[in-house]
Design a protein around this motif. Structure first.
Motif, mmCIF file in Angstrom:
data_model
loop_
_atom_site.group_PDB
_atom_site.id
_atom_site.type_symbol
_atom_site.label_atom_id
_atom_site.label_comp_id
_atom_site.label_asym_id
_atom_site.label_seq_id
_atom_site.Cartn_x
_atom_site.Cartn_y
_atom_site.Cartn_z
ATOM 1 N N GLU A 193 5.003 1.023 -12.401
ATOM 2 C CA GLU A 193 6.251 1.152 -11.644
ATOM 3 C C GLU A 193 5.977 1.718 -10.263
ATOM 4 O OE1 GLU A 193 9.535 3.151 -13.335
ATOM 5 O OE2 GLU A 193 9.467 2.040 -15.216
ATOM 6 N N THR A 194 6.807 1.316 -9.318
ATOM 7 C CA THR A 194 6.675 1.837 -7.969
ATOM 8 C C THR A 194 7.169 3.273 -7.908
ATOM 9 O OG1 THR A 194 7.134 1.344 -5.648
ATOM 10 C CG2 THR A 194 8.969 1.092 -7.172
ATOM 11 N N SER A 195 6.876 3.930 -6.819
ATOM 12 C CA SER A 195 7.297 5.322 -6.647
ATOM 13 C C SER A 195 8.809 5.398 -6.483
ATOM 14 C CB SER A 195 6.624 5.925 -5.412
ATOM 15 O OG SER A 195 7.058 5.252 -4.238
ATOM 16 N N LYS A 225 11.882 2.593 -4.764
ATOM 17 C CA LYS A 225 12.772 1.853 -5.659
ATOM 18 C C LYS A 225 13.982 1.286 -4.932
ATOM 19 C CE LYS A 225 11.337 3.861 -10.037
ATOM 20 N NZ LYS A 225 11.710 4.664 -11.221
ATOM 21 N N LYS A 226 14.287 1.829 -3.752
ATOM 22 C CA LYS A 226 15.393 1.300 -2.959
ATOM 23 C C LYS A 226 15.112 -0.112 -2.458
ATOM 24 C CE LYS A 226 13.502 3.806 0.999
ATOM 25 N NZ LYS A 226 13.678 4.994 1.860
ATOM 26 N N TYR A 227 13.846 -0.534 -2.509
ATOM 27 C CA TYR A 227 13.480 -1.879 -2.072
ATOM 28 C C TYR A 227 13.386 -2.862 -3.238
ATOM 29 C CZ TYR A 227 11.954 0.865 1.989
ATOM 30 O OH TYR A 227 11.890 1.741 3.049
ATOM 31 N N TYR A 259 -3.966 -1.767 -5.115
ATOM 32 C CA TYR A 259 -4.486 -1.148 -6.342
ATOM 33 C C TYR A 259 -3.523 -1.345 -7.508
ATOM 34 C CZ TYR A 259 -6.126 2.772 -9.286
ATOM 35 O OH TYR A 259 -6.580 3.565 -10.315
ATOM 36 N N LYS A 260 -4.039 -1.925 -8.592
ATOM 37 C CA LYS A 260 -3.297 -2.203 -9.820
ATOM 38 C C LYS A 260 -2.126 -3.164 -9.606
ATOM 39 C CE LYS A 260 -4.799 1.898 -12.330
ATOM 40 N NZ LYS A 260 -4.435 3.126 -13.082
ATOM 41 N N GLY A 261 -2.226 -3.967 -8.536
ATOM 42 C CA GLY A 261 -1.262 -5.035 -8.321
ATOM 43 C C GLY A 261 -1.872 -6.366 -8.742
ATOM 44 N N ALA A 269 2.212 1.811 2.332
ATOM 45 C CA ALA A 269 2.582 0.405 2.108
ATOM 46 C C ALA A 269 4.075 0.157 2.314
ATOM 47 C CB ALA A 269 2.160 -0.034 0.707
ATOM 48 N N GLU A 270 4.694 0.926 3.186
ATOM 49 C CA GLU A 270 6.134 0.807 3.424
ATOM 50 C C GLU A 270 6.456 0.155 4.764
ATOM 51 O OE1 GLU A 270 10.091 3.639 2.845
ATOM 52 O OE2 GLU A 270 8.302 4.500 3.776
ATOM 53 N N SER A 271 5.464 -0.085 5.599
ATOM 54 C CA SER A 271 5.720 -0.560 6.959
ATOM 55 C C SER A 271 6.523 -1.851 6.985
ATOM 56 C CB SER A 271 4.389 -0.747 7.695
ATOM 57 O OG SER A 271 3.700 0.477 7.799
ATOM 58 N N TYR A 272 6.201 -2.776 6.093
ATOM 59 C CA TYR A 272 6.957 -4.034 6.038
ATOM 60 C C TYR A 272 8.399 -3.797 5.631
ATOM 61 C CZ TYR A 272 8.699 -8.489 4.301
ATOM 62 O OH TYR A 272 9.478 -9.600 4.069
ATOM 63 N N TRP A 273 8.597 -2.953 4.638
ATOM 64 C CA TRP A 273 9.922 -2.800 4.048
ATOM 65 C C TRP A 273 10.901 -2.077 4.974
ATOM 66 C CZ3 TRP A 273 10.625 -5.822 0.093
ATOM 67 C CH2 TRP A 273 9.518 -6.191 -0.680
#
Length: 310
Positions: A38-40, A44-46, A98-100, A287-291
């Motif tokens: 699960e994501t952090s 989760k807002k994304y 990682y783990k994706g 890893a949030e720059s795109y979102w």
């Protein structure tokens, strides 16, 4: 003599305990996981947007590619999404974190697809549908990617223009790949929030998450890795590989990244003498720059690509 024996026993006991802890840490960090964690909470807002991209990926016209098909213990998997224009000669190779797996990069796949690219989404060793008991943090994967590049050129032709793109571990994978003899068809690289070396990243997390010192744990973990995967962790360095890089490269990193700190991209940026750019994204975590703003992110990518693609 009694005190000496007690000291020897205590030292041996401490060494044994340190090794057991190191074995536990190695398995936790390096052992294959056959699911995407699960994501952090902060990301989760994304989730709603993310699952729309996954739905697009699952419904897209795509081909399942393999390497080393004759040996299931070594077989590598990737998804290839052909461009809308069958005559496209541009390919984006996207390396996951990682783990994706390839599917977790669906948002970037759609971005490049809409920009007119064919897209290749490999599953790295120990991830997704690729073989491997352990995660190599990009080091062995870089050699697999050389084979993926060869397969792309065979399929699309010698006039193919290839870009390498990766996020987090994927960013480090393409950075480490840059130090190899990549084909001339690779025109540029984009590395979003990659680490400078696995040693530096592991030591950062060891202190931050477990409040443990580097010694004696790191040498034990590195030795275990050498026994299982054939190399010491000191070999896994984006900085070392980037010193050999001659391909234009664009580094992106979130200013507030507390998982792979942004200074690591600065180290990577300084390491390469190739044409290079750096964008530190304000207020972005790992890893949030795109979102945060996908349109601004896309524009930065397009401006960089316009300099190196026909």
């Amino acid at each position: 003599m009694k005190n000496k024996n007690m000291l020897v026993n205590a030292t041996m006991g401490a060494a044994a305990a340190s090794f057991l802890i190191s074995e536990y840490l190695f398995k936790m960090a390096f052992k294959r996981v056959d699911y995407v964690p699960e994501t952090s909470e902060g990301k989760k807002k994304y989730a709603e947007r993310y699952w729309k991209y996954v739905d697009w990926f699952q419904k897209s016209n795509k081909e399942h590619w393999f390497l080393k098909n004759e040996d299931e213990t070594e077989r590598m998997s990737a998804w290839f999404i052909p461009a809308r224009n069958a005559a496209s000669k541009k390919v984006a190779v996207i390396s996951h974190g990682y783990k994706g797996n390839g599917e977790t990069m669906a948002n970037f796949a759609k971005m490049y697809y809409e920009m007119g690219f064919d897209v290749l989404l490999p599953d790295d060793r120990g991830h997704g549908e690729s073989a491997g008991k352990y995660i190599s943090f990009g080091w062995l994967d870089r050699l697999d990617y050389l084979q993926w590049l060869k397969k792309i050129i065979e399929r699309i032709g010698n006039d193919t223009q290839i870009i390498l793109f990766g996020v987090s571990m994927g960013a480090s994978t393409v950075a480490m790949l840059s130090g190899e003899k990549v084909p001339a068809q690779v025109k540029c690289i984009i590395a979003d929030c990659g680490y400078s070396s696995i040693e530096e990243e592991l030591m950062f997390l060891l202190k931050r998450q477990f409040h443990l010192p580097k010694y004696p744990f790191y040498p034990f973990i590195s030795t275990i890795n050498h026994h299982r995967l054939g190399y010491y962790l000191g070999d896994v360095s984006s900085v070392t590989q980037l010193k050999k890089n001659r391909v234009p490269i664009f580094f992106i990193h979130g200013e507030e990244d507390d998982y792979v700190p942004s200074y690591m991209s600065l180290e990577n940026y300084r390491a390469t003498d190739a044409p290079k750019e750096l964008w530190i994204v304000p207020k972005a975590t790992h890893a949030e720059s795109y979102w945060i703003n996908s349109e601004v992110y896309k524009k930065h990518i397009q401006m960089f690509l316009a300099k190196y693609l026909n």
